[in-house]
Scaffold this motif. Structure first.
Motif, PDB file in Angstrom:
ATOM      1  N   ARG A  21       0.739  -1.181  -0.086  1.00 58.80           N
ATOM      2  CA  ARG A  21       0.112  -0.187   0.028  1.00 58.80           C
ATOM      3  C   ARG A  21       0.758   1.364   0.121  1.00 58.80           C
ATOM      4  O   ARG A  21       0.653   2.272  -0.678  1.00 58.80           O
ATOM      5  N   VAL A  22       1.956   1.204   0.881  1.00 53.35           N
ATOM      6  CA  VAL A  22       2.761   2.414   0.716  1.00 53.35           C
ATOM      7  C   VAL A  22       3.383   2.601  -0.702  1.00 53.35           C
ATOM      8  O   VAL A  22       3.640   3.728  -1.031  1.00 53.35           O
ATOM      9  N   ALA A  23       4.033   1.492  -1.173  1.00 56.34           N
ATOM     10  CA  ALA A  23       4.460   1.454  -2.477  1.00 56.34           C
ATOM     11  C   ALA A  23       3.661   2.095  -3.556  1.00 56.34           C
ATOM     12  O   ALA A  23       4.048   2.841  -4.178  1.00 56.34           O
ATOM     13  N   ALA A  24       2.210   1.720  -3.551  1.00 55.67           N
ATOM     14  CA  ALA A  24       1.325   2.113  -4.363  1.00 55.67           C
ATOM     15  C   ALA A  24       1.298   3.816  -4.124  1.00 55.67           C
ATOM     16  O   ALA A  24       0.912   4.607  -5.208  1.00 55.67           O
ATOM     17  N   ALA A  25       0.930   4.129  -2.868  1.00 57.59           N
ATOM     18  CA  ALA A  25       0.853   5.538  -2.735  1.00 57.59           C
ATOM     19  C   ALA A  25       2.077   6.370  -3.242  1.00 57.59           C
ATOM     20  O   ALA A  25       2.144   7.544  -3.658  1.00 57.59           O
ATOM     21  N   LEU A  26       3.389   5.777  -2.973  1.00 57.68           N
ATOM     22  CA  LEU A  26       4.549   6.322  -3.595  1.00 57.68           C
ATOM     23  C   LEU A  26       4.445   6.476  -5.115  1.00 57.68           C
ATOM     24  O   LEU A  26       4.830   7.767  -5.558  1.00 57.68           O
ATOM     25  N   ARG A  27       3.923   5.412  -5.600  1.00 56.19           N
ATOM     26  CA  ARG A  27       3.764   5.495  -7.213  1.00 56.19           C
ATOM     27  C   ARG A  27       2.799   6.690  -7.559  1.00 56.19           C
ATOM     28  O   ARG A  27       2.978   7.328  -8.515  1.00 56.19           O
ATOM     29  N   GLU A  28       1.945   6.842  -6.788  1.00 56.52           N
ATOM     30  CA  GLU A  28       0.761   7.705  -7.062  1.00 56.52           C
ATOM     31  C   GLU A  28       1.610   9.333  -7.055  1.00 56.52           C
ATOM     32  O   GLU A  28       0.849  10.057  -7.749  1.00 56.52           O
ATOM     33  N   HIS A  29       2.136   9.366  -5.968  1.00 53.59           N
ATOM     34  CA  HIS A  29       3.059  10.736  -5.720  1.00 53.59           C
ATOM     35  C   HIS A  29       3.909  11.094  -6.868  1.00 53.59           C
ATOM     36  O   HIS A  29       4.115  12.264  -7.073  1.00 53.59           O
ATOM     37  N   VAL A  30       4.532   9.987  -7.409  1.00 54.50           N
ATOM     38  CA  VAL A  30       5.428   9.919  -8.531  1.00 54.50           C
ATOM     39  C   VAL A  30       4.591  10.677  -9.803  1.00 54.50           C
ATOM     40  O   VAL A  30       4.815  11.633 -10.470  1.00 54.50           O
ATOM     41  N   ALA A  31       3.586  10.004 -10.112  1.00 56.16           N
ATOM     42  CA  ALA A  31       2.447  10.478 -11.052  1.00 56.16           C
ATOM     43  C   ALA A  31       1.914  11.815 -10.854  1.00 56.16           C
ATOM     44  O   ALA A  31       1.644  12.553 -11.668  1.00 56.16           O
TER      45      ALA A  31
END
Length: 148
Positions: A16-26
């Motif tokens: 979940r944290v990795a997915a949130a980080l991906r979203e922050h990059v996007a």
């Protein structure tokens, strides 16, 4: 019950944290380098506290409603007029390259065998070339009708 910072995190928590980080990059909040550093730390984290330190300077993200994914679906990238011409040029280049290679193979095998081999490369380049020609003509007709 709220998770204490010293409690062990699960693989799902790390995902979940990795997915949130991906979203922050996007969204442009993190650079690729920052993302890679944090992602490496995500999968090395053992506790909720370690995971929280990786996102402390970022706003909360609702992973059920991903803002960047929603926006990209709502606003598709408009095709530029020269994209089709560039695509056709690439298709013709691939056709010419494959045809040239086929003819060279035919020539080498004909010379090496010592007798005439029917020119089979026509079966490679013929149908493909006809389809490309039709697409090129259709594209040119659409461009002149679409008018500038």
């Amino acid at each position: 019950m709220a998770a204490a910072p010293e409690m062990r995190a699960s693989d799902g928590d790390r995902d979940r944290v990795a997915a949130a980080l991906r979203e922050h990059v996007a969204e442009g909040r993190l650079t690729i380098d920052e993302f890679n550093e944090r992602l490496e730390q995500v999968y090395q984290s053992r506790t909720y506290g370690e995971l929280a330190r990786l996102t402390y300077d970022l706003p909360e993200i609702d992973l059920h409603r991903l803002p960047a994914a929603t926006e990209s679906v709502q606003r598709p990238h408009p095709a530029r007029p020269d994209d089709k011409a560039r695509s056709l040029k690439g298709a013709w280049s691939a056709w010419a390259t494959a045809s040239g290679v086929s003819w060279m193979i035919w020539l080498v095998t004909t010379v090496a065998s010592g007798h005439f081999i029917p020119p089979w490369p026509m079966w490679v380049m013929g149908p493909w070339g006809v389809i490309l020609l039709i697409n090129t003509i259709a594209s040119a007709g659409g461009r002149s009708r679409g008018g500038a």
